[in-house]
Write a protein that holds these residues in place. Structure first.
Motif, short mmCIF file in Angstrom:
data_model
loop_
_atom_site.label_atom_id
_atom_site.label_comp_id
_atom_site.label_asym_id
_atom_site.label_seq_id
_atom_site.Cartn_x
_atom_site.Cartn_y
_atom_site.Cartn_z
N VAL A 162 0.87 -1.18 0.00
CA VAL A 162 0.00 0.00 0.00
C VAL A 162 0.90 1.24 0.00
N GLY A 194 5.81 3.67 -3.70
CA GLY A 194 6.80 4.71 -3.97
C GLY A 194 8.19 4.14 -3.85
N LEU A 195 9.12 4.96 -3.35
CA LEU A 195 10.51 4.49 -3.20
C LEU A 195 10.59 3.24 -2.33
N PHE A 251 -1.20 -1.09 -4.28
CA PHE A 251 -2.29 -0.11 -4.18
C PHE A 251 -1.64 1.26 -4.05
N ALA A 296 3.04 4.01 2.74
CA ALA A 296 2.66 5.38 2.39
C ALA A 296 3.32 6.33 3.40
N THR A 327 -4.82 4.59 6.86
CA THR A 327 -5.08 3.28 6.23
C THR A 327 -5.43 2.24 7.28
N ALA A 344 6.14 0.48 6.98
CA ALA A 344 7.55 0.85 6.77
C ALA A 344 7.79 2.28 7.23
N ALA A 364 17.12 2.29 5.53
CA ALA A 364 17.82 2.69 4.31
C ALA A 364 16.82 3.44 3.47
N SER A 419 12.20 10.40 -4.14
CA SER A 419 10.89 9.78 -3.89
C SER A 419 10.43 9.07 -5.14
N ASN A 431 11.78 14.70 0.66
CA ASN A 431 10.38 15.10 0.46
C ASN A 431 9.82 15.84 1.69
N ILE A 477 6.96 12.94 9.81
CA ILE A 477 7.89 12.27 10.73
C ILE A 477 8.12 13.14 11.97
#
Ligand code: NAD
Ligand code: PRE
Length: 367
Positions: free
Chosen positions: A9, A12-13, A33, A70, A78, A96, A124, A129, A229, A236
């Protein structure tokens, strides 16, 4: 052998890199997704996922494992949505996100009983992005932290750790709060410092434009991560506030200490300041990459001329040298781009190497 269905879900990177690593096992079927159709289109074109959808229910219905990759704020959202969807009875949900305590706490509150949530964070990444920067080697030899809440069934943590072996990362376990303190110091706070320094220099540059022009290796090295980004880093910081506020206080005190040495013009104290930093920095464990079984990869410096990538692929094609993958990678200091080309066989890689060297390209087997 039974197929494992994995939903990613946020392709991206990080989601893309997880997908690519897990896709290396043909028994895994990866369904992506994303809220952005263009991310899914790129992921499908580049062979990152087997299938893609913008409908979350479709993505997760058959999934045995769900990776939430995400931005942090969207991971919270989510988790809320998942509880209203049809999921497999023994599904493992992991994430993640770069912060852990809040996410783990939120998951324990909102996730249904039959679902196991295990917090995760691969240590890592990149300042880049998007799925186009994803790589199946991004996590090689990096730490991958799991933060299972007390009471999480051991066999589920084992199951996830085993699957993560495909990322070639070193999977470790830690409690979520310890993770947030440590990662606050070694990742989140350095991002604040890098960006604060860039903003300061940008202000100076408004007065005197030599600042940007004279910014050389030192400034670029310490501020690479200021190109990350902004939205991701906003989330964060907001989700690791307490640790970051404490680290900032410690940082202010440490800065004052060294500036006092400067004020007193204390040569021994100043040298000792640099010496102790150098000792710790030089002793950091090295992250070895490329020690694992090689793919048939070559890296080529791309000179800054339009049409170079086309020229390289045309040269290879004219000699019937087959390539299976092509990726633009960043190199040290981000000065040159590097093209990573994966060949079908050792023989074709060697032929390609010889040909490109003949045409004066800088060709490497490792970055
Ligand atoms: N970038 C890093 O260095 C790094 C390293 C480790 C962990 N992380 C964490 O991984 C996560 C992803 O970061 P990234 O660098 O891959 O970001 P990214 O911007 O490359 O990818 C994020 C993807 O999520 C998608 N997305 C946005 N909202 C969504 C939603 N509600 N549902 C599904 N998809 C959604 C975006 O369209 C995008 O494709 C973040 O939580 C970040 O904290 C990042
Ligand atoms: O290499 C980078 O650019 C990164 O910022 C990666 C990095 C970090 O090392 O701070 C950033 C965020 C993470 O959650 C994990 C890793």
């Amino acid at each position: 052998m039974k197929k494992t269905t994995i939903a990613v879900v946020g392709v991206g990177l990080i989601g893309g890199s997880i997908a690519l690593s897990l896709k290396n096992d043909p028994n895994n079927r990866i369904v992506g997704f994303d809220v952005r159709q263009d991310s899914l289109d790129k992921a499908l074109t580049n062979g990152v996922i087997h299938a893609g959808t913008t409908d979350l229910q479709t993505a997760v219905r058959e999934a045995n494992i769900i990776f939430l990759a995400a931005p942090v704020e969207q991971i919270y959202a989510t988790l809320e949505t998942l509880r209203q969807l049809d999921l497999q009875p023994d599904v493992i949900v992991t994430d993640a996100g770069s912060t852990k305590s809040g996410i783990v706490h939120h998951a324990t509150k909102v996730i249904p009983d039959h679902v196991t949530f295990i917090g995760g964070h691969p240590m890592a990444g990149s300042h880049k992005s998007g799925v186009e920067a994803a790589s199946d080697r991004l996590f090689e030899n990096a730490y991958y932290v799991l933060t299972p809440a007390p009471g999480t069934p051991e066999e589920k943590v084992e199951r996830l750790s085993e699957l993560l072996q495909l990322t070639r990362a070193k999977v470790v376990r830690m409690d979520a709060d310890t993770h947030d303190q440590v990662v606050g110091a070694v990742s989140h706070f350095p991002h604040i410092l890098a960006s604060a320094l860039v903003n300061l220099v940008a202000d100076y540059d408004d007065e005197n434009a030599w600042h940007a022009r004279l910014a050389a290796g030192g400034f670029r090295d310490i501020t690479r991560i200021a190109s990350s980004n902004p939205r991701m880093w906003r989330d964060i910081l907001l989700h690791n506030r307490d640790h970051l506020l404490k680290i900032a206080r410690d940082w202010s005190a440490a800065l004052q200490d060294v500036m006092q040495l400067v004020e007193k013009a204390d040569p021994d104290g100043i040298e000792q300041f640099f010496q102790s930093a150098r000792d710790f920095r030089d002793g950091l464990p090295e992250r070895k990459t490329g020690a694992l079984p090689p793919l048939f990869d070559l890296y080529i410096d791309i000179p800054d001329h339009p049409g170079e990538i086309g020229r390289i692929t045309t040269l290879l094609g004219a000699k019937q040298i087959n390539i299976t993958n092509l990726q633009i990678r960043e190199t040290r200091e981000d000065i040159y781009g590097a093209l990573r080309i994966t060949f079908q066989s050792q023989y074709e890689m060697e032929k390609g190497e010889e040909l490109l060297r003949f045409f004066d390209y800088n060709v490497y087997r490792r970055l």
